[in-house]
Structures are given as C-alpha cells and as structure tokens.
Design an enzyme around this catalytic site. Structure first.
Site, PDB file in Angstrom:
ATOM      1  N   VAL A  10       7.393   1.711  -3.623  1.00  0.00           N
ATOM      2  CA  VAL A  10       7.068   1.017  -2.376  1.00  0.00           C
ATOM      3  C   VAL A  10       7.028  -0.470  -2.687  1.00  0.00           C
ATOM      4  CG1 VAL A  10       5.846   2.865  -1.186  1.00  0.00           C
ATOM      5  CG2 VAL A  10       4.596   1.415  -2.788  1.00  0.00           C
ATOM      6  N   SER A  11       7.380  -1.294  -1.698  1.00  0.00           N
ATOM      7  CA  SER A  11       7.594  -2.714  -1.963  1.00  0.00           C
ATOM      8  C   SER A  11       6.407  -3.614  -1.662  1.00  0.00           C
ATOM      9  CB  SER A  11       8.809  -3.209  -1.160  1.00  0.00           C
ATOM     10  OG  SER A  11       8.628  -2.973   0.218  1.00  0.00           O
ATOM     11  N   THR A  12       5.369  -3.097  -0.998  1.00  0.00           N
ATOM     12  CA  THR A  12       4.232  -3.954  -0.669  1.00  0.00           C
ATOM     13  C   THR A  12       2.942  -3.381  -1.235  1.00  0.00           C
ATOM     14  OG1 THR A  12       3.651  -2.852   1.413  1.00  0.00           O
ATOM     15  CG2 THR A  12       5.362  -4.556   1.507  1.00  0.00           C
TER      16      THR A  12
END
Length: 232
Positions: A10-12
């Site tokens: 996941v990027s955040t």
C-alpha cells in the site's frame, strides 16, 4: 506443494495503519492460491510507492527467489494487481526476464499473467515485447534529439559522476552478492547513485557494466601510451 511469495503493498501511511487495501489484496491472492493448491508466505511493504523497486520487503523476496532452483524454498511471486509490484513496464519486464532465467514464476492475477502456465507465459512474452519496443522507440527519439542539439551546439542531459569509492564498493559487493542484495546493501550504507537516488537491482547492473567498460577503456588507453612510448 508449490509455495509462493504473496507480495502486498500500500502506498500511504493511512492505508498501512488502517489495513485498507492489504486485506483485499491478501484475499484475492489467497483465493487464487487455494484454487491452485499453493501455500503462500506473505511479504508486505507499507506506505511505499511502486515508482521504485527499492522496497525492503520486495527486495527481500527477490533475494530469496534468486537462490538456485535446487536450494530455493519458494517457487515464485504472486500479486493481486500488477501495480502492487511495479508501475513501470520496463521494471516488470526486468522481473519477468529474471524469473525466466532463474526458473521461478511470476503471477499478476488482474492481468492473467501466470508464467507457471503456457497461456500466462504468452501474455508475459507479449508484455516484454511491448516493453522492448517502447525502449527502442524512446532510444531513437532521444538519440535524434541529442544529435539535433549537438548540431546546434547545445548540451543535453545531466552530467553526473559516481564517486569512485561507491563504484569500488559496488564491484566489491558484486563479487559475492546478487544484484538485489548489492542494491539493498548500498542503500543500507547510505551510498546513493550518481543522481542521488536509491539503488535498485537494475541500476546496479547498469552501473556495473559502465564501470567495467570504463576500466577496460582505461587499461587499453594505458597500454596504447606505453606502446607509443616504446615506439611500437
């Protein structure tokens, strides 16, 4: 039984904290694995972008996969969606080539890429062909632009030089480490690329090739000077 690495990303930080996205990815992978009779061991990168391959858990998984087939305890890597692994066709093409060379499988469930099957291999080969075409087209355009700039007396691009100690350390590590392991070690030691960016396995390979070519050219030049001094 086939054992696969299930890679999740996941990027955040918010997604990482809440678990949103990770659960859906894990469910998709687990359903696919159950249908194929696979066991899955999960590697998770939280709060990291796919713009770079320099992600701790991804590099750890690739290092584990790089072991010779007879000694390897896993058979490949599976992701729910390709963009969890890479947003770059070029980087994904590199992973596919590495997998083919080292005989492990790559599965991107959303695209139907599964190199453990004939159909999946066909899809992967099409993607690699597209990536190669893309590189050639970009190369031709870049070359034409540079030639035009040269005729006009202009310089294009950034001039960057890798510090010699970093280059020496890279070559030292490559004597005993895989490309991915070298990238991870250089990053751990705080040694960046000539552009100040983190290392990836692909960057290590390119820089290693340039360093060896430079050393060869230097040796040839020195030999020519010595021959000239002797009047040969």
């Amino acid at each position: 039984m086939t054992t696969m690495v299930g890679y999740l990303r996941v990027s955040t930080e918010e997604q990482a904290t809440s678990g949103l996205g990770l659960g859906a990815q894990r469910d998709t992978i687990q359903r696919y694995a159950d249908a194929h009779g696979w066991e899955v061991t999960y590697y998770v990168d939280e709060g990291l972008s796919a713009k770079s391959m320099d992600r701790p858990q991804l590099q750890a998984a690739l290092t584990r996969l790089h072991v010779l087939p007879k000694r390897r305890d896993i058979d490949g890597i599976v992701v729910a969606k390709l963009d969890r692994l890479s947003r770059s066709v070029h980087d994904f093409s590199g992973i596919l080539k590495l997998a083919a060379a080292r005989k492990w499988a790559v599965v991107a469930i959303d695209l139907g890429v599964d190199t453990s099957t004939p159909t999946g291999k066909l899809v992967a080969n099409v993607m690699m062909s597209v990536a190669e075409w893309e590189r050639e087209v970009i190369g031709e355009r870049t070359s034409a632009a540079m030639q035009a700039a040269k005729r006009q007396g202009r310089h294009m691009g950034r001039v960057s030089v890798l510090p010699r100690p970093t280059g020496d350390r890279l070559l030292e590590l490559r004597a005993t480490h895989t490309l991915a392991a070298v990238a991870a070690q250089l990053n751990a030691e705080g040694l960046s690329t000539a552009l100040g960016e983190p290392w990836s396995a692909n960057t290590v390979a390119k820089v290693q090739k340039r360093l060896r070519a430079a050393d060869t050219a230097s040796s040839d030049e020195q030999g020519a000077r010595m021959a000239s001094a002797r009047g040969l």
